[in-house]
Design a protein around this motif. Structure first.
Motif, PDB file in Angstrom:
ATOM      1  N   SER A  15       0.799  -1.248   0.030  1.00 38.53           N
ATOM      2  CA  SER A  15      -0.035   0.030  -0.117  1.00 38.53           C
ATOM      3  C   SER A  15       0.974   1.228  -0.136  1.00 38.53           C
ATOM      4  O   SER A  15       1.993   1.310   0.930  1.00 38.53           O
ATOM      5  N   GLY A  16       0.461   2.203  -0.723  1.00 36.75           N
ATOM      6  CA  GLY A  16       1.036   3.462  -0.780  1.00 36.75           C
ATOM      7  C   GLY A  16       2.765   3.469  -1.567  1.00 36.75           C
ATOM      8  O   GLY A  16       3.107   4.588  -1.208  1.00 36.75           O
ATOM      9  N   THR A  17       2.716   2.618  -2.231  1.00 35.02           N
ATOM     10  CA  THR A  17       4.196   2.727  -2.924  1.00 35.02           C
ATOM     11  C   THR A  17       4.067   3.520  -4.238  1.00 35.02           C
ATOM     12  O   THR A  17       5.140   3.751  -4.984  1.00 35.02           O
ATOM     13  N   GLY A  18       2.759   3.787  -4.627  1.00 33.63           N
ATOM     14  CA  GLY A  18       2.539   4.624  -5.746  1.00 33.63           C
ATOM     15  C   GLY A  18       2.113   3.947  -7.051  1.00 33.63           C
ATOM     16  O   GLY A  18       2.036   4.423  -8.237  1.00 33.63           O
ATOM     17  N   LYS A  19       1.554   2.745  -6.810  1.00 32.28           N
ATOM     18  CA  LYS A  19       1.155   1.824  -7.905  1.00 32.28           C
ATOM     19  C   LYS A  19       0.002   2.799  -8.634  1.00 32.28           C
ATOM     20  O   LYS A  19       0.003   2.754  -9.945  1.00 32.28           O
ATOM     21  N   SER A  20      -1.118   3.216  -8.153  1.00 31.86           N
ATOM     22  CA  SER A  20      -2.119   3.968  -8.910  1.00 31.86           C
ATOM     23  C   SER A  20      -1.614   4.916  -9.497  1.00 31.86           C
ATOM     24  O   SER A  20      -1.820   5.020 -10.900  1.00 31.86           O
ATOM     25  N   SER A  21      -1.109   5.942  -8.906  1.00 32.63           N
ATOM     26  CA  SER A  21      -0.309   7.063  -9.521  1.00 32.63           C
ATOM     27  C   SER A  21       0.499   6.797 -10.616  1.00 32.63           C
ATOM     28  O   SER A  21       0.341   7.491 -11.877  1.00 32.63           O
ATOM     29  N   THR A  22       1.230   5.863 -10.378  1.00 36.18           N
ATOM     30  CA  THR A  22       2.530   5.600 -11.519  1.00 36.18           C
ATOM     31  C   THR A  22       1.532   4.692 -12.730  1.00 36.18           C
ATOM     32  O   THR A  22       1.876   5.293 -13.963  1.00 36.18           O
ATOM     33  N   GLY A 133      -1.924  -3.878  -8.640  1.00 37.75           N
ATOM     34  CA  GLY A 133      -2.649  -4.608  -7.408  1.00 37.75           C
ATOM     35  C   GLY A 133      -1.572  -5.376  -6.661  1.00 37.75           C
ATOM     36  O   GLY A 133      -0.477  -4.639  -6.347  1.00 37.75           O
ATOM     37  N   ARG A 134      -1.953  -6.600  -6.301  1.00 40.54           N
ATOM     38  CA  ARG A 134      -0.857  -7.233  -5.191  1.00 40.54           C
ATOM     39  C   ARG A 134      -0.607  -8.651  -5.825  1.00 40.54           C
ATOM     40  O   ARG A 134       0.349  -9.253  -5.351  1.00 40.54           O
ATOM     41  N   ASP A 135      -1.232  -9.141  -6.767  1.00 44.80           N
ATOM     42  CA  ASP A 135      -1.108 -10.557  -7.495  1.00 44.80           C
ATOM     43  C   ASP A 135      -1.093 -10.692  -8.809  1.00 44.80           C
ATOM     44  O   ASP A 135      -1.314 -11.518  -9.542  1.00 44.80           O
ATOM     45  N   ALA A 159       3.942   8.961   5.216  1.00 44.78           N
ATOM     46  CA  ALA A 159       4.295  10.423   4.971  1.00 44.78           C
ATOM     47  C   ALA A 159       3.406  10.749   3.529  1.00 44.78           C
ATOM     48  O   ALA A 159       2.532  11.918   3.551  1.00 44.78           O
ATOM     49  N   ARG A 160       3.262  10.007   2.601  1.00 45.41           N
ATOM     50  CA  ARG A 160       2.495  10.203   1.377  1.00 45.41           C
ATOM     51  C   ARG A 160       0.954  10.112   1.767  1.00 45.41           C
ATOM     52  O   ARG A 160       0.185  11.100   1.241  1.00 45.41           O
ATOM     53  N   ARG A 161       0.661   9.242   2.440  1.00 48.30           N
ATOM     54  CA  ARG A 161      -0.878   9.044   2.792  1.00 48.30           C
ATOM     55  C   ARG A 161      -1.345  10.076   3.662  1.00 48.30           C
ATOM     56  O   ARG A 161      -2.219  10.550   3.539  1.00 48.30           O
ATOM     57  N   SER A 162      -0.331  10.386   4.881  1.00 51.55           N
ATOM     58  CA  SER A 162      -0.857  11.709   5.513  1.00 51.55           C
ATOM     59  C   SER A 162      -1.061  12.698   4.994  1.00 51.55           C
ATOM     60  O   SER A 162      -1.888  13.876   5.133  1.00 51.55           O
ATOM     61  N   GLY A 163      -0.180  12.978   3.591  1.00 54.85           N
ATOM     62  CA  GLY A 163      -0.367  14.380   3.009  1.00 54.85           C
ATOM     63  C   GLY A 163      -1.567  14.330   2.203  1.00 54.85           C
ATOM     64  O   GLY A 163      -2.378  15.607   2.213  1.00 54.85           O
ATOM     65  N   GLU A 164      -2.295  13.238   2.041  1.00 54.28           N
ATOM     66  CA  GLU A 164      -3.572  12.938   1.281  1.00 54.28           C
ATOM     67  C   GLU A 164      -4.430  13.134   2.553  1.00 54.28           C
ATOM     68  O   GLU A 164      -5.957  13.867   1.987  1.00 54.28           O
ATOM     69  N   LEU A 165      -4.734  12.683   3.561  1.00 48.89           N
ATOM     70  CA  LEU A 165      -5.611  12.604   4.638  1.00 48.89           C
ATOM     71  C   LEU A 165      -5.293  13.684   5.479  1.00 48.89           C
ATOM     72  O   LEU A 165      -4.654  13.953   6.166  1.00 48.89           O
ATOM     73  N   GLU A 205      12.953   7.230  -2.365  1.00 50.93           N
ATOM     74  CA  GLU A 205      13.871   8.526  -2.820  1.00 50.93           C
ATOM     75  C   GLU A 205      13.679   9.111  -3.950  1.00 50.93           C
ATOM     76  O   GLU A 205      14.216   9.886  -4.521  1.00 50.93           O
ATOM     77  N   LEU A 206      12.407   8.313  -4.790  1.00 45.89           N
ATOM     78  CA  LEU A 206      12.301   8.956  -6.178  1.00 45.89           C
ATOM     79  C   LEU A 206      10.893   9.799  -6.230  1.00 45.89           C
ATOM     80  O   LEU A 206      10.155   9.477  -5.593  1.00 45.89           O
ATOM     81  N   THR A 207      10.940  10.745  -7.087  1.00 42.24           N
ATOM     82  CA  THR A 207       9.597  11.498  -7.135  1.00 42.24           C
ATOM     83  C   THR A 207       8.648  10.563  -8.265  1.00 42.24           C
ATOM     84  O   THR A 207       9.202   9.741  -8.733  1.00 42.24           O
ATOM     85  N   LEU A 208       7.527  10.920  -8.354  1.00 39.75           N
ATOM     86  CA  LEU A 208       6.514  10.331  -8.944  1.00 39.75           C
ATOM     87  C   LEU A 208       7.006  10.264 -10.383  1.00 39.75           C
ATOM     88  O   LEU A 208       6.968   9.240 -11.053  1.00 39.75           O
ATOM     89  N   GLN A 209       7.456  11.432 -10.761  1.00 44.56           N
ATOM     90  CA  GLN A 209       8.028  11.513 -12.362  1.00 44.56           C
ATOM     91  C   GLN A 209       8.921  10.611 -12.597  1.00 44.56           C
ATOM     92  O   GLN A 209       9.042   9.928 -13.605  1.00 44.56           O
TER      93      GLN A 209
HETATM   94  N1  LIG Z   1       7.423   8.590  -5.942  1.00 48.06           N
HETATM   95  C1  LIG Z   1       6.493   9.196  -5.175  1.00 48.06           C
HETATM   96  N2  LIG Z   1       6.891  10.341  -4.442  1.00 48.06           N
HETATM   97  C2  LIG Z   1       5.942  10.981  -3.561  1.00 48.06           C
HETATM   98  N3  LIG Z   1       4.868  10.797  -3.472  1.00 48.06           N
HETATM   99  C3  LIG Z   1       4.214   9.698  -4.196  1.00 48.06           C
HETATM  100  C4  LIG Z   1       5.033   8.983  -5.071  1.00 48.06           C
HETATM  101  N4  LIG Z   1       4.283   8.011  -5.741  1.00 48.06           N
HETATM  102  C5  LIG Z   1       2.885   8.215  -5.358  1.00 48.06           C
HETATM  103  N5  LIG Z   1       3.012   9.218  -4.243  1.00 48.06           N
HETATM  104  C6  LIG Z   1       1.922   9.787  -3.622  1.00 48.06           C
HETATM  105  O1  LIG Z   1       1.707   8.906  -2.462  1.00 48.06           O
HETATM  106  C7  LIG Z   1       0.307   8.627  -2.453  1.00 48.06           C
HETATM  107  C8  LIG Z   1      -0.067   7.135  -2.638  1.00 48.06           C
HETATM  108  O2  LIG Z   1       0.223   6.749  -4.049  1.00 48.06           O
HETATM  109  P1  LIG Z   1      -0.750   5.762  -4.868  1.00 48.06           P
HETATM  110  O3  LIG Z   1      -2.189   6.098  -4.278  1.00 48.06           O
HETATM  111  O4  LIG Z   1      -0.252   5.862  -6.248  1.00 48.06           O
HETATM  112  O5  LIG Z   1      -0.213   4.430  -3.927  1.00 48.06           O
HETATM  113  P2  LIG Z   1      -0.728   2.880  -4.097  1.00 48.06           P
HETATM  114  O6  LIG Z   1       0.460   1.906  -4.169  1.00 48.06           O
HETATM  115  O7  LIG Z   1      -1.742   2.756  -5.360  1.00 48.06           O
HETATM  116  O8  LIG Z   1      -1.753   2.830  -2.611  1.00 48.06           O
HETATM  117  P3  LIG Z   1      -2.855   1.863  -2.397  1.00 48.06           P
HETATM  118  O9  LIG Z   1      -2.293   0.378  -2.737  1.00 48.06           O
HETATM  119  O10 LIG Z   1      -2.978   2.103  -1.116  1.00 48.06           O
HETATM  120  O11 LIG Z   1      -4.017   2.004  -3.398  1.00 48.06           O
HETATM  121  C9  LIG Z   1      -0.653   9.680  -3.578  1.00 48.06           C
HETATM  122  O12 LIG Z   1      -0.936  10.603  -2.744  1.00 48.06           O
HETATM  123  C10 LIG Z   1       0.788   9.972  -4.316  1.00 48.06           C
HETATM  124  O13 LIG Z   1       0.511  11.254  -5.094  1.00 48.06           O
END
Ligand SMILES: Nc1ncnc2c1ncn2[C@@H]1O[C@H](COP(=O)(O)OP(=O)(O)OP(=O)(O)O)[C@@H](O)[C@H]1O
Ligand SMILES: Nc1ccn([C@@H]2O[C@H](COP(=O)(O)O)[C@@H](O)[C@H]2O)c(=O)n1
Length: 226
Positions: A15-22, A133-135, A159-165, A205-209
């Motif tokens: 969770s929160g590793t950036g799967k959806s955004s990426t 997803g996960r699997d 920290a990423r999630r807390s920024g959202e909520l 240590e990576l940005t989303l981009q």
């Molecule tokens: N590399 C990154 N650096 C900083 N923030 C990021 C990065 N990737 C994603 N985020 C931010 O982290 C938060 C969680 O990202 P995201 O929802 O894509 O994760 P996820 O793996 O899909 O989570 P979940 O499995 O819980 O749905 C979002 O606010 C997103 O903008």
């Protein structure tokens, strides 16, 4: 860049590793469809709660797992999720669903139902698709062309999630993430796991981009036969 030949991309991770955004950004950039499988498990969990099913009772869940009609829209710029014709995009992100989704998604009948749905959606994506997803790499689409496993430290993810909520407590958020990952990793059927042939990308240590660029490069290399 538009898609040349259909490509199936599996993006898994905790969770929160950036799967959806990426996944959304990569799919939009490459002209692929996008499937959020977590939204499907959240949707079926929402239906269980809404219909008074005890989410701690696997046999009660199994008995009705085939009932809800779940429809996923796969446009990466505007993904949608409907249950029995109702748009549940907002409801499935609420804490009540988040706290119950691991229990519901561990039920084998639920996984069989949702996995079939996911495979049908991927097979119908003529342009190719990014499925997160996960699997996905281990179970749903083991033959995927590109498999990515995203990771990040629990601190970065919290920290990423807390920024959202709004007003979220960092420690409580971290604990909740770690607890959900432990439940998802320890279930008997199709647990959260890295496929042997997946490429692991640590996003701490990576940005989303930067993550998006890394994944796009991996897909382009695969397409070029490198
Ligand atoms: N590399 C990154 N650096 C900083 N923030 C990021 C990065 N990737 C994603 N985020 C931010 O982290 C938060 C969680 O990202 P995201 O929802 O894509 O994760 P996820 O793996 O899909 O989570 P979940 O499995 O819980 O749905 C979002 O606010 C997103 O903008
Ligand atoms: N392939 C998957 C995807 C998700 N799950 C379960 O759904 C929960 C919610 O996922 P999010 O990505 O929306 O946070 C997740 O915690 C898992 O319980 C799954 O089992 N398999």
């Amino acid at each position: 860049m538009e898609s040349a030949t259909p490509v199936i991309v599996a993006i898994d991770g905790p969770s929160g590793t950036g799967k959806s955004s990426t996944s959304k950004a990569v799919a939009a950039q490459l002209g692929l469809r996008y499937l959020d499988t977590g939204a499907q498990y959240r949707a079926i969990t929402w239906w269980m709660v809404n219909n008074g099913i005890d989410v701690e009772d696997p046999s009660a869940i199994a008995a009705v797992a085939g009932k809800p009609e779940i429809v996923s829209g796969t446009d990466p710029k505007a993904p949608t999720i409907m249950v029995d014709g109702v748009d549940v995009a907002k409801q499935i992100r609420e804490q009540d669903v988040t706290s119950k989704v691991s229990a519901v998604s561990a039920v084998p009948e639920v996984r069989a139902r949702i996995t079939e749905l996911q495979r049908n959606i991927a097979a119908a994506a003529a342009e190719g698709i990014v499925v997160e997803g996960r699997d996905i790499g281990t179970t749903v689409l083991p033959g995927a062309d590109v498999k990515i496993f995203l990771t990040a430290s629990p601190e970065a993810r919290a920290a990423r999630r807390s920024g959202e909520l709004k007003n979220a407590d960092l420690n409580a958020t971290r604990e909740a993430l770690v607890k959900r990952d432990a439940a998802d990793s320890s279930r008997k059927v199709a647990p959260l796991a890295k496929a042997d042939d997946a490429i692991e990308v640590d996003t701490t240590e990576l940005t989303l981009q930067q993550v998006v660029e890394c994944v796009v490069t991996l897909i382009e290399e695969k397409r070029a036969g490198k």
